[in-house]
Design an enzyme around this catalytic site. Structure first.
Site, short mmCIF file in Angstrom:
data_model
loop_
_atom_site.label_atom_id
_atom_site.label_comp_id
_atom_site.label_asym_id
_atom_site.label_seq_id
_atom_site.Cartn_x
_atom_site.Cartn_y
_atom_site.Cartn_z
N TRP A 100 0.83 -1.21 0.00
CA TRP A 100 0.00 0.00 0.00
C TRP A 100 0.86 1.25 0.00
CZ3 TRP A 100 -4.19 -1.39 -2.00
CH2 TRP A 100 -4.72 -2.64 -1.70
N ASP A 167 -1.71 6.60 6.43
CA ASP A 167 -2.75 5.72 5.90
C ASP A 167 -3.07 4.74 7.03
OD1 ASP A 167 -4.29 3.74 4.77
OD2 ASP A 167 -2.91 3.26 3.14
N LYS A 191 -12.73 -1.77 7.08
CA LYS A 191 -12.15 -2.68 8.07
C LYS A 191 -12.75 -2.42 9.46
CE LYS A 191 -8.46 -2.48 4.88
NZ LYS A 191 -8.55 -3.72 4.16
N1 PMP Z 1 -4.24 1.15 2.34
C1 PMP Z 1 -4.29 0.05 3.12
C2 PMP Z 1 -3.41 -0.02 4.32
C3 PMP Z 1 -5.15 -0.98 2.78
O1 PMP Z 1 -5.20 -2.08 3.54
C4 PMP Z 1 -5.96 -0.88 1.63
C5 PMP Z 1 -6.94 -1.94 1.22
N2 PMP Z 1 -6.90 -3.11 1.84
C6 PMP Z 1 -5.86 0.28 0.86
C7 PMP Z 1 -4.99 1.28 1.25
C8 PMP Z 1 -6.67 0.47 -0.39
O2 PMP Z 1 -7.98 0.67 -0.03
P1 PMP Z 1 -9.16 0.74 -1.10
O3 PMP Z 1 -9.34 -0.63 -1.64
O4 PMP Z 1 -10.30 1.19 -0.24
O5 PMP Z 1 -8.79 1.73 -2.13
#
Ligand code: PMP
Length: 355
Positions: A100, A167, A191
């Site tokens: 991420w 994030d 989550k």
């Molecule tokens: N950042 C983190 C730490 C994540 O775990 C995730 C998705 N699991 C995301 C960003 C991306 O999120 P999204 O699918 O809502 O764009």
């Protein structure tokens, strides 16, 4: 009972599902569904006001921090953060602690320069980097507080003289930290908060308006602040469910109370991983996540058999991400300790016949 260890979308409190279901059919005995009322009605305004106030209260935010619920997943924030905070000739500092973080870095490069000040890559992301310096002339420093795929978590939030961006998609509201030490926090809801499709953004208003770029109206945090997070139609149902979950969290005793439960759940599972001869944790102990517990089998040929064994006991969602393999048990706020007990007992039982 199903024991839901999904990484996201993931388990929410049963009573939240119950209340959300009722609201879809007949919201507060109005004869209308939550899905068919205008977002400008007093009824929905009350929802937006309450959810924003709950965030403020649960995070102990100061007056400089604004609370927004914005469309899109956390991936939208990978772009929106640099679009608002990083000028073309400026540099932003990023920590690379896994997938991420890497995706966030890729998007930031579209708007300015990026310096990756630390990376866990050489250790296959089994650690959180410790010794690194953040340039004090960078526009901001971005970290991923919990790495959902690799199962690592920043246990100590770095101290910086520049704006700190986090994030927190996979550990928001799960532990007590000084949320005010961040200048911008974002988290996809799916989550610890609610359904997918909405982001929580907490931003220190003093860091905005410093760049020269023209920002599209819908992407400019300042416009959302001005309009009280109601610039256009918000994802009303997702926002409503977030409100229900945060009410539940408040009634439980808030972030400090849920942190204790989360620590107990994680301690119980990591203890079994460390003691059971069949399993090994993938992240070094000091950087282990209390939200996503990643582990592998010492004999990978047993993994499919173990997975079937867990399925028979109604355990779902523990297959590891394809990049890491093995298993990942996500222990989000709403997961009861009793589900962790079931998983631990299943691991013990499996070892009796396979160790
Ligand atoms: N950042 C983190 C730490 C994540 O775990 C995730 C998705 N699991 C995301 C960003 C991306 O999120 P999204 O699918 O809502 O764009």
């Amino acid at each position: 009972m199903v024991h839901n260890f999904n990484a996201g979308p993931s388990i929410l409190p049963k009573e939240v599902f119950q209340q959300a279901a009722e609201a879809v059919l007949n919201y507060n005995n109005s004869g209308l569904s939550i899905l068919e009322i205008g977002h400008r009605t007093a009824t929905f305004q009350a929802v937006m006001d309450e959810v924003r106030a709950l965030v403020r209260e649960l995070m102990l935010l100061d007056d400089q921090h604004e609370v927004l619920f914005l469309h899109g997943g956390a991936s939208t924030q990978f772009m929106q953060v640099p679009m608002n905070l990083l000028d073309e000739k400026e540099t932003a500092a990023y920590a690379d602690t896994g997938v991420w973080g890497i995706k966030a870095i890729k998007e930031a490069k579209l708007f300015g320069k990026v310096e990756v000040v630390c990376s866990g890559k050489e250790s296959n992301y089994t650690i959180i980097p410790k010794d690194f310096a953040v340039p004090n002339d960078a526009a901001y420093f971005h970290i991923t507080t919990n790495n959902t795929i690799y199962g690592s978590q920043w246990q100590k939030i770095p101290n910086t003289s520049i704006p700190l961006v986090g994030d927190m998609s996979s550990d928001i509201f799960s532990r007590v930290i000084d949320f005010n030490s961040f200048d911008l926090i974002y988290a996809g809801a799916q989550k610890n908060m609610g359904p997918a499709g909405v982001n929580l953004v907490v931003v220190n208003k003093n860091i905005l308006g410093k760049i020269k770029r023209a920002i599209p109206t819908i992407m400019d945090y300042r416009n959302h602040i001005k309009e009280g997070s109601m610039m256009n139609t918000p994802p009303v149902f997702a926002v409503y469910v977030c409100m229900l979950t945060l009410r539940w969290l408040k009634a439980l005793g808030g972030v400090a109370a849920v942190e204790k439960l989360n620590q107990a759940k994680a301690a119980c599972l990591y203890k079994e991983i460390d003691e059971n001869p069949l399993f090994t944790g993938t992240v070094i102990k000091e950087d282990r996540s209390n939200m996503n517990v990643c582990f592998v089998m010492n004999d990978p040929s047993l993994e499919e058999t173990f997975l079937s064994f867990t399925k028979e006991r109604n355990i779902v969602g523990i297959k590891g991400h394809r990049l890491v393999g093995g298993f990942r048990a996500s222990l989000y706020n709403a997961l009861p300790l009793s589900s962790v007990d079931v998983l631990v007992n299943t691991m013990k039982e499996f070892a009796l016949t396979h160790a």
